[in-house]
Design a protein around this motif. Structure first.
Motif, PDB file in Angstrom:
ATOM      1  N   ALA A 110      -1.776  13.629  13.725  1.00 23.28           N
ATOM      2  CA  ALA A 110      -0.950  13.305  12.778  1.00 23.28           C
ATOM      3  C   ALA A 110      -0.038  14.266  12.168  1.00 23.28           C
ATOM      4  O   ALA A 110       1.053  13.907  11.758  1.00 23.28           O
ATOM      5  CB  ALA A 110      -1.752  12.398  11.790  1.00 23.28           C
ATOM      6  N   ARG A 111      -0.722  15.350  11.595  1.00 22.44           N
ATOM      7  CA  ARG A 111       0.156  16.429  11.000  1.00 22.44           C
ATOM      8  C   ARG A 111       1.233  17.085  11.915  1.00 22.44           C
ATOM      9  O   ARG A 111       2.438  17.181  11.576  1.00 22.44           O
ATOM     10  CB  ARG A 111      -0.949  17.598  10.816  1.00 22.44           C
ATOM     11  CG  ARG A 111      -1.832  17.299   9.601  1.00 22.44           C
ATOM     12  CD  ARG A 111      -2.452  18.588   9.230  1.00 22.44           C
ATOM     13  NE  ARG A 111      -3.885  18.347   8.603  1.00 22.44           N
ATOM     14  CZ  ARG A 111      -4.955  18.063   9.082  1.00 22.44           C
ATOM     15  NH1 ARG A 111      -4.961  18.237  10.280  1.00 22.44           N
ATOM     16  NH2 ARG A 111      -6.073  18.071   8.275  1.00 22.44           N
ATOM     17  N   SER A 112       0.946  16.887  13.273  1.00 22.99           N
ATOM     18  CA  SER A 112       1.952  17.489  14.363  1.00 22.99           C
ATOM     19  C   SER A 112       3.174  16.380  14.145  1.00 22.99           C
ATOM     20  O   SER A 112       4.291  16.818  14.203  1.00 22.99           O
ATOM     21  CB  SER A 112       1.622  17.592  15.571  1.00 22.99           C
ATOM     22  OG  SER A 112       2.429  17.945  16.505  1.00 22.99           O
ATOM     23  N   VAL A 113       3.052  14.965  14.383  1.00 19.03           N
ATOM     24  CA  VAL A 113       4.003  14.220  14.133  1.00 19.03           C
ATOM     25  C   VAL A 113       4.800  14.197  12.938  1.00 19.03           C
ATOM     26  O   VAL A 113       5.784  14.117  12.964  1.00 19.03           O
ATOM     27  CB  VAL A 113       3.402  12.670  14.801  1.00 19.03           C
ATOM     28  CG1 VAL A 113       4.216  11.339  14.134  1.00 19.03           C
ATOM     29  CG2 VAL A 113       2.562  12.633  16.092  1.00 19.03           C
ATOM     30  N   ALA A 114       3.865  14.417  11.864  1.00 15.22           N
ATOM     31  CA  ALA A 114       4.626  14.257  10.439  1.00 15.22           C
ATOM     32  C   ALA A 114       5.562  15.454  10.649  1.00 15.22           C
ATOM     33  O   ALA A 114       6.613  15.287   9.750  1.00 15.22           O
ATOM     34  CB  ALA A 114       3.477  14.353   9.574  1.00 15.22           C
ATOM     35  N   ALA A 115       5.142  16.479  11.010  1.00 21.45           N
ATOM     36  CA  ALA A 115       5.845  17.849  10.859  1.00 21.45           C
ATOM     37  C   ALA A 115       7.329  17.363  11.645  1.00 21.45           C
ATOM     38  O   ALA A 115       8.330  17.923  11.305  1.00 21.45           O
ATOM     39  CB  ALA A 115       5.306  18.768  11.344  1.00 21.45           C
ATOM     40  N   ASP A 116       7.281  16.864  12.786  1.00 18.04           N
ATOM     41  CA  ASP A 116       8.582  16.619  13.606  1.00 18.04           C
ATOM     42  C   ASP A 116       9.197  15.587  13.013  1.00 18.04           C
ATOM     43  O   ASP A 116      10.649  15.695  12.957  1.00 18.04           O
ATOM     44  CB  ASP A 116       7.955  15.996  15.009  1.00 18.04           C
ATOM     45  CG  ASP A 116       7.347  17.122  15.793  1.00 18.04           C
ATOM     46  OD1 ASP A 116       7.556  18.217  15.443  1.00 18.04           O
ATOM     47  OD2 ASP A 116       6.904  16.602  16.974  1.00 18.04           O
ATOM     48  N   VAL A 175       1.791   1.047  11.074  1.00 17.35           N
ATOM     49  CA  VAL A 175       2.013   2.425  11.410  1.00 17.35           C
ATOM     50  C   VAL A 175       2.945   3.220  10.956  1.00 17.35           C
ATOM     51  O   VAL A 175       3.252   4.248  10.736  1.00 17.35           O
ATOM     52  CB  VAL A 175       1.889   2.459  12.837  1.00 17.35           C
ATOM     53  CG1 VAL A 175       1.931   3.855  13.705  1.00 17.35           C
ATOM     54  CG2 VAL A 175       0.751   1.761  13.786  1.00 17.35           C
ATOM     55  N   GLU A 176       4.112   2.398  10.814  1.00 19.45           N
ATOM     56  CA  GLU A 176       5.210   3.236  10.202  1.00 19.45           C
ATOM     57  C   GLU A 176       5.007   3.510   8.975  1.00 19.45           C
ATOM     58  O   GLU A 176       5.371   4.822   8.369  1.00 19.45           O
ATOM     59  CB  GLU A 176       6.272   2.205  10.142  1.00 19.45           C
ATOM     60  CG  GLU A 176       7.066   1.959  11.658  1.00 19.45           C
ATOM     61  CD  GLU A 176       8.563   0.991  11.552  1.00 19.45           C
ATOM     62  OE1 GLU A 176       8.550   0.563  10.596  1.00 19.45           O
ATOM     63  OE2 GLU A 176       9.025   0.940  12.625  1.00 19.45           O
ATOM     64  N   HIS A 177       4.334   2.766   7.786  1.00 13.10           N
ATOM     65  CA  HIS A 177       3.672   3.024   6.702  1.00 13.10           C
ATOM     66  C   HIS A 177       2.779   4.159   6.652  1.00 13.10           C
ATOM     67  O   HIS A 177       3.076   5.207   5.894  1.00 13.10           O
ATOM     68  CB  HIS A 177       2.892   1.825   6.057  1.00 13.10           C
ATOM     69  CG  HIS A 177       2.101   2.262   4.890  1.00 13.10           C
ATOM     70  ND1 HIS A 177       2.702   2.651   3.637  1.00 13.10           N
ATOM     71  CD2 HIS A 177       0.763   2.529   4.930  1.00 13.10           C
ATOM     72  CE1 HIS A 177       1.466   2.909   2.816  1.00 13.10           C
ATOM     73  NE2 HIS A 177       0.255   2.904   3.831  1.00 13.10           N
ATOM     74  N   TRP A 178       1.945   4.321   7.609  1.00 12.89           N
ATOM     75  CA  TRP A 178       0.976   5.460   7.590  1.00 12.89           C
ATOM     76  C   TRP A 178       1.773   6.661   7.901  1.00 12.89           C
ATOM     77  O   TRP A 178       1.550   7.787   7.219  1.00 12.89           O
ATOM     78  CB  TRP A 178       0.289   5.208   9.090  1.00 12.89           C
ATOM     79  CG  TRP A 178      -0.594   6.484   9.508  1.00 12.89           C
ATOM     80  CD1 TRP A 178      -0.667   6.862  10.851  1.00 12.89           C
ATOM     81  CD2 TRP A 178      -1.379   7.110   8.845  1.00 12.89           C
ATOM     82  NE1 TRP A 178      -1.481   7.958  10.777  1.00 12.89           N
ATOM     83  CE2 TRP A 178      -2.155   8.099   9.587  1.00 12.89           C
ATOM     84  CE3 TRP A 178      -2.136   7.388   7.223  1.00 12.89           C
ATOM     85  CZ2 TRP A 178      -3.186   9.075   9.217  1.00 12.89           C
ATOM     86  CZ3 TRP A 178      -2.997   8.188   7.020  1.00 12.89           C
ATOM     87  CH2 TRP A 178      -3.649   9.080   7.921  1.00 12.89           C
ATOM     88  N   LEU A 179       3.085   6.764   8.810  1.00 16.93           N
ATOM     89  CA  LEU A 179       3.784   7.931   8.909  1.00 16.93           C
ATOM     90  C   LEU A 179       4.352   8.432   7.773  1.00 16.93           C
ATOM     91  O   LEU A 179       4.536   9.414   7.254  1.00 16.93           O
ATOM     92  CB  LEU A 179       4.729   7.771  10.136  1.00 16.93           C
ATOM     93  CG  LEU A 179       5.743   8.730  10.207  1.00 16.93           C
ATOM     94  CD1 LEU A 179       4.912  10.253  10.515  1.00 16.93           C
ATOM     95  CD2 LEU A 179       6.582   8.624  11.491  1.00 16.93           C
ATOM     96  N   ASP A 227       0.736  -1.411  -0.006  1.00 20.60           N
ATOM     97  CA  ASP A 227      -0.057  -0.090  -0.133  1.00 20.60           C
ATOM     98  C   ASP A 227       0.861   1.398   0.054  1.00 20.60           C
ATOM     99  O   ASP A 227       0.508   2.482   0.249  1.00 20.60           O
ATOM    100  CB  ASP A 227      -1.046   0.135   1.192  1.00 20.60           C
ATOM    101  CG  ASP A 227      -0.310  -0.200   2.498  1.00 20.60           C
ATOM    102  OD1 ASP A 227       0.884  -0.286   2.495  1.00 20.60           O
ATOM    103  OD2 ASP A 227      -0.798  -0.245   3.434  1.00 20.60           O
ATOM    104  N   ASP A 228       2.084   1.020  -0.488  1.00 16.85           N
ATOM    105  CA  ASP A 228       2.969   2.342  -0.526  1.00 16.85           C
ATOM    106  C   ASP A 228       3.074   2.830  -2.091  1.00 16.85           C
ATOM    107  O   ASP A 228       3.411   1.892  -2.948  1.00 16.85           O
ATOM    108  CB  ASP A 228       4.422   1.825  -0.011  1.00 16.85           C
ATOM    109  CG  ASP A 228       5.269   3.030   0.148  1.00 16.85           C
ATOM    110  OD1 ASP A 228       5.709   3.376  -1.064  1.00 16.85           O
ATOM    111  OD2 ASP A 228       5.773   3.404   1.055  1.00 16.85           O
TER     112      ASP A 228
END
Length: 408
Positions: A267-273, A192-196, A115-116
């Motif tokens: 999720a946006r906050s985690v992705a930004a970090d 979950v790693e894929h999601w990030l 799914d990548d």
């Protein structure tokens, strides 16, 4: 060369499922054994104890084998015994290409649940190599992608022309069912790693009739037949890029996820970090798996576990068509994904998938073959003709689309 007649045709029909003891893989093992697709099914996993546990539970054609998917030589040695390689080993950004290359070099057909979007696009580079060997490769035959792609074909075929195609899935459905006999090994999983990975940086989709880069987790509002105006968020997924290859005339193809706003804010906050290098992949996945929950429950997400909306014209009138399942297999995301993989293998073994080379599901699988077999696994029991809920509306409002970033 027919789908199951490689140079190893004299040996028993054998498949190996890489990551077969994992949360996705074992649902695939159960469904494959139930369908009786192959005479031997090798459950390949680095955790041999758990692979043996799955083999003992399922029985039938199953045999546990130890495999380190980072060991190319070991993969080729094992694959030499097989006719088909099934890959459930994530994250696919790391494992998809080496496992696929080892399968092709071992003269094995190949199916996965990738799914990548990046590894899916990369796999098409191997099309000529697979075709020269007469091998069939099906990328992404799971829930999403997989079920979603074939639902999109059903929706599109009800229109004369399609210009907008939205495939989607809910965060509420994208969870794994806990199995007490298979306790978690701890830490965030590959899903979950894929999601990030798919919500960081930029994602690639189909806009204005071509491939474009978009920011992830941007709102998309649209009319969903039977529900009215709904909202989801952009996410990187293969469907957005593979469906336009087979549905000419599309101007927009997006993959959408849905759920409560607070979850996407987190999720946006985690992705930004993660994008800033403040956290690594494992740390970010751990934060995504353990979000701070609000005191009050959010409104229920009206969108289902997996769905498609096609917008276009029929008889000159603007029309939107939605397709979603009326029931799903047990096991939530794992069950829905594993069953789709098993059905793909069954169709390959039956000779219903004939084309060699690298393909997405919609290019080589007929929905009329896929959905009746899939319906055999859903709960509550549903006849094949009743598996899909198809709804339509005339004159839908325009889809509210996110802005583009730099062109791809």
């Amino acid at each position: 060369m027919s789908p199951m007649s490689t140079d190893k045709s004299a040996s028993p029909r054998t498949a190996v499922i890489v990551g077969g003891a994992g949360a996705m893989g074992r649902w695939g093992v159960r469904a494959i054994a139930r369908l009786g697709s192959v005479e031997r099914l090798l459950i390949a996993d680095i955790d041999i104890a758990r692979a043996k546990q799955v083999a003992a539970e399922v029985g039938g054609p199953c045999t546990a084998v130890e495999l380190d998917a980072t060991d190319t030589a070991a993969m080729r040695t094992l694959f030499a015994e097989c006719d088909v390689v099934l890959n459930t080993m994530g994250p696919f950004s790391l494992f998809a290409r080496p496992i696929l290359e080892a399968a092709i070099d071992s003269d094995c057909h190949y199916l996965d649940i990738d799914d990548d979007w990046e590894s899916t696009v990369e796999a098409f580079d191997l099309h000529a190599r697979a075709r020269e060997r007469g091998l069939t490769v099906v990328k992404g035959i799971g829930g999403s992608p997989g079920f979603s792609n074939l639902s999109a074909l059903v929706a599109a075929r009800r229109l004369d022309e399609v210009d907008t195609l939205l495939t989607g899935w809910s965060m509420g459905g994208a969870v794994l069912e806990e199995e007490p006999d298979y306790p978690s090994a701890g830490g965030a999983g590959a899903a979950v790693e894929h999601w990030l990975i798919q919500i960081s940086g930029t994602i690639r989709a189909w806009r204005e009739g071509g491939v474009r880069d978009l920011a992830p987790l941007q709102p998309v509002e649209f009319d969903y037949p039977g529900l009215g105006r709904v909202r989801g968020f952009t996410v990187g997924h293969p469907e957005a890029l593979t469906l336009p290859r087979h549905l000419p005339g599309l101007t927009t193809s997006l993959n959408i996820t849905s759920g409560p706003d607070w979850l996407f804010d987190h999720a946006r906050s985690v992705a930004a970090d993660f994008d800033a290098g403040a956290i690594n992949l494992a740390e970010g996945a751990q934060q995504l798996e353990n979000p701070p929950r609000p005191a009050e429950r959010a409104p229920r997400d009206p969108l289902g576990q997996v769905w498609t909306v096609a917008v276009g014209t029929r008889n000159g009138r603007r029309t939107a068509v939605s397709v979603q399942p009326t029931a799903m297999p047990p096991g939530r995301m794992g069950g829905g994904t594993g069953v789709a993989l098993a059905v793909g293998l069954e169709l390959l073994c039956r000779g219903r998938i004939k084309e060699s080379g690298v393909h997405s599901p919609e290019a080589v699988i007929d929905p009329e073959d896929f959905f009746p077999l899939y319906a055999e696994f859903v709960e509550p029991a549903t006849a094949g003709d009743d598996l899909l809920l198809v709804q339509e509306i005339d004159d839908p409002a325009p889809v509210s689309l996110p802005a583009l970033t730099d062109e791809a």
